[in-house]
Design an enzyme around this catalytic site. Structure first.
Site, PDB file in Angstrom:
ATOM      1  N   HIS A 154      60.221  44.676   9.295  1.00  0.00           N
ATOM      2  CA  HIS A 154      60.437  43.943  10.554  1.00  0.00           C
ATOM      3  C   HIS A 154      61.741  43.163  10.556  1.00  0.00           C
ATOM      4  CE1 HIS A 154      56.320  43.198  12.675  1.00  0.00           C
ATOM      5  NE2 HIS A 154      56.814  44.391  12.902  1.00  0.00           N
ATOM      6  N   LYS A 185      65.127  41.396  10.887  1.00  0.00           N
ATOM      7  CA  LYS A 185      66.272  41.647  11.772  1.00  0.00           C
ATOM      8  C   LYS A 185      67.382  40.679  11.377  1.00  0.00           C
ATOM      9  CE  LYS A 185      63.206  43.423  15.213  1.00  0.00           C
ATOM     10  NZ  LYS A 185      61.998  43.518  14.335  1.00  0.00           N
ATOM     11  N   HIS A 240      60.174  38.480  23.134  1.00  0.00           N
ATOM     12  CA  HIS A 240      60.075  39.240  21.884  1.00  0.00           C
ATOM     13  C   HIS A 240      60.503  38.335  20.732  1.00  0.00           C
ATOM     14  CE1 HIS A 240      61.148  42.370  18.853  1.00  0.00           C
ATOM     15  NE2 HIS A 240      60.027  42.856  19.296  1.00  0.00           N
TER      16      HIS A 240
HETATM   17  C1  LIG Z   1      53.024  48.843  17.008  1.00  0.00           C
HETATM   18  C2  LIG Z   1      54.482  48.946  16.718  1.00  0.00           C
HETATM   19  C3  LIG Z   1      54.979  50.351  16.492  1.00  0.00           C
HETATM   20  C4  LIG Z   1      55.344  48.273  17.761  1.00  0.00           C
HETATM   21  C5  LIG Z   1      55.152  48.505  19.106  1.00  0.00           C
HETATM   22  C6  LIG Z   1      55.970  47.867  20.050  1.00  0.00           C
HETATM   23  C7  LIG Z   1      56.983  47.018  19.655  1.00  0.00           C
HETATM   24  C8  LIG Z   1      57.187  46.774  18.289  1.00  0.00           C
HETATM   25  C9  LIG Z   1      58.230  45.913  17.831  1.00  0.00           C
HETATM   26  O1  LIG Z   1      59.035  45.280  18.708  1.00  0.00           O
HETATM   27  C10 LIG Z   1      58.403  45.714  16.475  1.00  0.00           C
HETATM   28  C11 LIG Z   1      59.513  44.876  15.972  1.00  0.00           C
HETATM   29  O2  LIG Z   1      60.287  44.329  16.777  1.00  0.00           O
HETATM   30  O3  LIG Z   1      59.665  44.755  14.756  1.00  0.00           O
HETATM   31  C12 LIG Z   1      57.553  46.369  15.580  1.00  0.00           C
HETATM   32  N1  LIG Z   1      56.574  47.180  15.997  1.00  0.00           N
HETATM   33  C13 LIG Z   1      56.369  47.393  17.319  1.00  0.00           C
END
Ligand SMILES: CC(C)c1cccc2c(O)c(C(=O)O)cnc12
Length: 468
Positions: free
Chosen positions: A117, A119, A352
């Site tokens: 994850h 960033k 987000h």
């Molecule tokens: C369930 C997973 C595949 C998923 C769906 C939608 C958005 C996601 C997301 O934004 C991240 C992230 O930002 O690390 C990580 N998985 C995300």
């Protein structure tokens, strides 16, 4: 006035916290001209003359990413650190193959359900380097109409003498928050060859001006003194050693804000309110009195927040909370609050961003603040096992923790509800990304789940929501 401000102006206006949101298309200019940056801004020559960069992330659109770099930097070596395996790794390799300056590095994911994850950007310039820790995927949609958080480090100058020789255990050119030591420990945890070069770059720079703590998570079962290095146990350690006094903040609410929720256990006492809140409610002089769970507020978009957002129901695609998980933890409904950010013009920009903080009952002060990639999940923050002797973490995460004491002997951060207030204030002010106090869900509203249809009311584009 706000027109024609360069990113250098925007950057300097929001020091020393250096905490920004991303620009959002379709909102009033004033909400994008102060306290907000685009990826092109971050990569601008005005921030430094790039020699090489390293991009840690989860989702990459490589052709789009290359176009965010100024033309004169588009051939500088770029390392992409990802967690993709199998087909998606093959797709990434295909995309990267067309760019000779781009190389890939896969993070080991040996724990089931773990994800990469984190960033983060390492930007190596001709005269120093910068670290950027943020919450946005490297895809256009994440930088278009969402609320994302970005911490941009100072320009760290090169160490003059042979700086990469670390004097025994201690690290040369570190800060009071041990930013460099902890960043090195995080990078070393990958144990992958391509990052060795970036470890050397970090060693060779003077990071003594870093005034934030690193809060990282690396997959594994961490025990002994390694148990306090990562996840919620790192937060607990720092707040206990250097956090605000219990008698000042001990009764203040803790607010978590995130874009997804994991499976937290059948009752709130299993992980959420004992373990996780127990760590985030730590403070100096705390005699172990747990914070009442009535003081926990969890900001996560409701169905109405998503329906009314700029993207319409599609904005819920980055809020992957499933009904399968939600129905196992109905107790969460007692804690959830709406996403509202009128102060930053972003009530309709899906969050987000992930932030965690502790604010005074009158919402005027914050005891500390975290911006991170970590959602509300055991995978991200860690779960104690084996009679709390080890912390089990599944995913790679990274964030930064702001403590008032490192910004001028403050006991707390005054909270700035608007970017202009923060810009124009003479003293340090925390640019909080959302409105305080976060409003309750309205009657008849519910928590957003990405796999539940919404067929009663249309979104702003006249659409209903019928997930696959
Ligand atoms: C369930 C997973 C595949 C998923 C769906 C939608 C958005 C996601 C997301 O934004 C991240 C992230 O930002 O690390 C990580 N998985 C995300």
């Amino acid at each position: 006035s706000d027109f024609e401000k360069t990113v250098a102006d925007v950057f300097s206006e929001f020091q020393p916290l250096s905490l920004f949101l991303t620009k959002v298309a379709g909102i009033e200019d004033r909400f994008n001209n102060t306290g907000a940056v685009s990826l092109k801004d971050i990569l601008s020559p005005l921030m430094g003359t790039l020699e090489a960069s390293c991009q840690f992330n989860f989702m990459f659109d490589i052709p789009w990413l290359v176009k965010q770099y100024p033309k004169q930097f588009r051939d500088k070596p770029m390392l992409l650190v990802h967690g993709d395996q199998g087909r998606s790794e093959a797709e990434m390799k295909t995309d990267a193959a067309q760019f000779p300056h781009i190389s890939l590095c896969r993070a080991k994911l040996e724990m089931m359900y773990g994800t990469h994850h984190t960033k983060m950007m390492f930007l190596l310039y001709d005269c120093g380097m910068r670290v950027v820790i943020h919450t946005a995927n490297l895809i256009s949609n994440d930088w278009h109409q969402k609320t994302q958080g970005v911490w941009i480090s100072p320009l760290f100058p090169k160490l003059t003498e042979g700086g990469n020789t670390s004097a025994g255990a201690s690290v040369i050119g570190d800060s009071p928050t041990k930013f460099k030591r902890d960043l090195l420990a995080y990078v070393q945890a990958y144990q992958v060859v391509p990052l060795a070069a970036w470890e050397r770059h970090i060693r060779q720079h003077n990071m003594s001006a870093a005034s934030v703590y690193i809060v990282g998570s690396v997959p594994g079962r961490h025990s002994g003194d390694k148990k306090m290095l990562w996840g919620h146990m790192k937060v607990k350690k720092v707040l206990k050693e250097a956090g605000p006094e219990h008698q000042k903040v001990g009764s203040w609410p803790v607010i978590g804000q995130f874009s997804s929720i994991g499976s937290l256990g059948a009752s709130m006492d299993q992980w959420l309110c004992d373990e996780w809140l127990g760590s985030l409610s730590q403070c100096r002089g705390n005699m172990g009195t747990p914070l009442s769970h009535s003081k926990l507020q969890l900001v996560y978009p409701s169905k109405e927040n998503v329906r009314l957002c700029l993207e319409g129901y599609g904005g819920g695609g980055c809020l992957p909370y499933s009904i399968k998980t939600a129905r196992k933890q109905i107790y969460l409904n007692n804690f959830v609050r709406q996403w509202r950010a009128d102060g930053r013009g972003r009530t309709e920009a899906i969050p987000h961003i992930k932030t965690y903080t502790r604010v005074s009952p009158d919402c005027k002060e914050a005891a500390w603040f975290i911006v991170t990639s970590a959602n509300l999940s055991k995978a991200a923050w860690g779960a104690l096992e084996k009679q709390k002797t080890q912390l089990m973490i599944r995913s790679y995460e990274i964030g930064v923790l702001f403590l008032p004491r490192h910004f001028g002997e403050l006991e707390s951060f005054p909270v700035g509800p608007t970017a202009e207030e923060v810009r124009d204030s003479d003293n340090v002010m925390l640019p909080i990304p959302y409105d305080l106090p976060p409003p309750n869900y309205q009657k008849g509203d519910r928590i957003w789940m990405w796999d539940v249809p919404c067929v009663d009311l249309p979104d702003r584009h006249g659409k209903k929501y019928c997930p696959p």
